[in-house]
Design an enzyme around this catalytic site. Sequence first.
Site, PDB file in Angstrom:
ATOM      1  N   CYS A 163      66.117 -28.856  23.537  1.00 50.98           N
ATOM      2  CA  CYS A 163      65.298 -27.919  24.313  1.00 50.98           C
ATOM      3  C   CYS A 163      64.155 -28.614  25.037  1.00 50.98           C
ATOM      4  O   CYS A 163      63.827 -28.257  26.182  1.00 50.98           O
ATOM      5  CB  CYS A 163      64.751 -26.818  23.403  1.00 50.98           C
ATOM      6  SG  CYS A 163      63.740 -27.417  22.028  1.00 50.98           S
ATOM      7  N   ASP A 179      63.060 -19.783  29.434  1.00 48.95           N
ATOM      8  CA  ASP A 179      63.710 -20.618  28.424  1.00 48.95           C
ATOM      9  C   ASP A 179      64.961 -21.223  29.046  1.00 48.95           C
ATOM     10  O   ASP A 179      66.005 -20.564  29.142  1.00 48.95           O
ATOM     11  CB  ASP A 179      64.075 -19.792  27.199  1.00 48.95           C
ATOM     12  CG  ASP A 179      64.471 -20.664  26.015  1.00 48.95           C
ATOM     13  OD1 ASP A 179      64.790 -21.854  26.237  1.00 48.95           O
ATOM     14  OD2 ASP A 179      64.446 -20.176  24.881  1.00 48.95           O
ATOM     15  N   HIS A 233      60.942 -24.881  18.707  1.00 48.35           N
ATOM     16  CA  HIS A 233      61.516 -24.687  20.039  1.00 48.35           C
ATOM     17  C   HIS A 233      60.479 -25.027  21.097  1.00 48.35           C
ATOM     18  O   HIS A 233      59.272 -24.997  20.841  1.00 48.35           O
ATOM     19  CB  HIS A 233      61.983 -23.236  20.191  1.00 48.35           C
ATOM     20  CG  HIS A 233      62.913 -23.016  21.346  1.00 48.35           C
ATOM     21  ND1 HIS A 233      64.038 -23.770  21.567  1.00 48.35           N
ATOM     22  CD2 HIS A 233      62.879 -22.108  22.363  1.00 48.35           C
ATOM     23  CE1 HIS A 233      64.666 -23.345  22.644  1.00 48.35           C
ATOM     24  NE2 HIS A 233      63.967 -22.339  23.154  1.00 48.35           N
TER      25      HIS A 233
END
Length: 583
Positions: A333, A393, A377
């Site tokens: 991520c 995201d 995250h």
Amino acid sequence: WRYFGTLRGKDAGVALIAVMYSLKILESWKYRELNLLLTLGFFVLSMSFLFTQSFVFLVYMFLGYGFLIYILMRANAHQNFAFNWRISVKLLAWTLPLMILLFLFFPRLPGPLWKMPGQSSAGTGISDSMTPGDIGVLNLNEDPAFRVKFTGEPVILPGQLYWRGLVFENYDGLTWRADPRRRDIDANVEYQDDSLVSYFVTLEPTRQRWLFGLDIPVDIESNARQRSDGTFVSRFDINQRVRYQMTSALNSVIETELSPLAREINLSIPRSSNPQAVQWSLEQYAQINDPQAYVKYLLRYINQQPFYYTLQPPIMAEQMVDDFWFNHKRGFCEHYASSIVFMLRAAGIPARIITGYQGGEYNPIGEYYLVMQRDAHAWLEYWLEGKGWVRVDPTSAIAPSRIEPSLLEEIGQRGWLFDSLPDAQELDQSWIEYARQWMDSANTFWREWVIDFNQDNQWSLLSSLKLNQLPKSMLYLVTVLLAAITIFIVWTRLVRVKQPQDRLAKVMMKLLRFLKKHGLEKLPEEGMLSFALRVTSQKPQWQEPLNIITADYMKLRFGEGDCTVASVKELELRVNQFVKAAH
């Protein structure tokens, strides 16, 4: 010493005591040494609490204590003492009221009573900087990060479970950090009251200062400082588990008007950094010329190009964004968020990195969300005129067929982020999962209300009982008196424990009680035969049955025959018949 290199500290000290205790067993032969070993056993067993204080382990410890009490009482019991394990269980049960009383009302110190050399609070989690690959390491960590329990019944959708922690706005070409100039910018968060949700967060020790809250946190009931980027920072390092109440606004807007300093901070990129990405971004944005449309274009590009979601990305070159975006196309991520933010800044769109946690497993037994380190995250925010900072995201754009198989289980828990994932469907909750949730709920209750029971919790309890109005000296005096009364009651119960009688004696006691009601009491110096003669002289009608009963008793008690269960039952039957007939 050979293994640890020292005799100090928790590990080496406990190992040394265990060795010394074991050697003491080898030289113990006498009764006195047995008592010493059993007494020291309580201390040796208690050393386990230096390593864990979980609720499950407490059950094991009580079994150990009960076994030690059983052996200690058995070793000191009379030879004819009919002993069983129930006595040791009763002894433990009698101490519970005293333990609870002292735990709740005895004055508590503000810190630990003692601390061993070299002992420090463990801490793990998100750090104060982010280099692509850091969060991927945390994803392998199964330790809990924090637990969240909402007040009331808010409707929280999976897509809203973003736990904001840190905002990184300073980039040196490799690592993202918080920009020190952010402290010069005033906080500006706009929200409606109907979007507020309140909840309690129990945060594990991190040895850091940042606090996590549902995006966007707007208020906290704790000694914390609010930053202008929508985060909260504790004024002290979190070296032990803390619990705080926080309020978040789900439909909030941060900085509808971007100050010149904030714009400068979030448009800055290093000189000569990733020239290929800068050129590509300028060319693509020139064709679109709209920030919101450009973000959508980048997400489509990730979806259509062979980008992969993996915990084991290849080693990137010095120009990391160029190497990731145009060559390897494999990362976690933080790789995606870092690259998108860089290209947005290159196109003149303010953007920044947000790190925290995403998701969480709901525990229906304890009614709270468990957020683990593996849920760490990174996502991004870009600034849009009239809307403020908008969350994006980029991992949601990755095609499901290009997700590393080892991540499918985790992605199944975050399935709303991605397209349909037939290979990552959630399994039905099994009894093992239910047991795990029950254990975590029990441990959470145990830690919050027992392990972390401090002065503040004690004072809250006294306030709820209306005892805080009493002077402290009076309160402590009452506590000591109650403890003394409890000890006295336990002590009287202990000294009243008499040697149990055998069944034959119980049968004769029933007969003696009956005769006593009729004014015929056996004297202490009087034998059974003499007493029977005195009774029959006063009650001739009882002579025949009493003589038979007395003869059978003398034979069973002092004769050569065996005192079997059947013979005692036969005598008991005669006594019952005599008592019934004599009435």
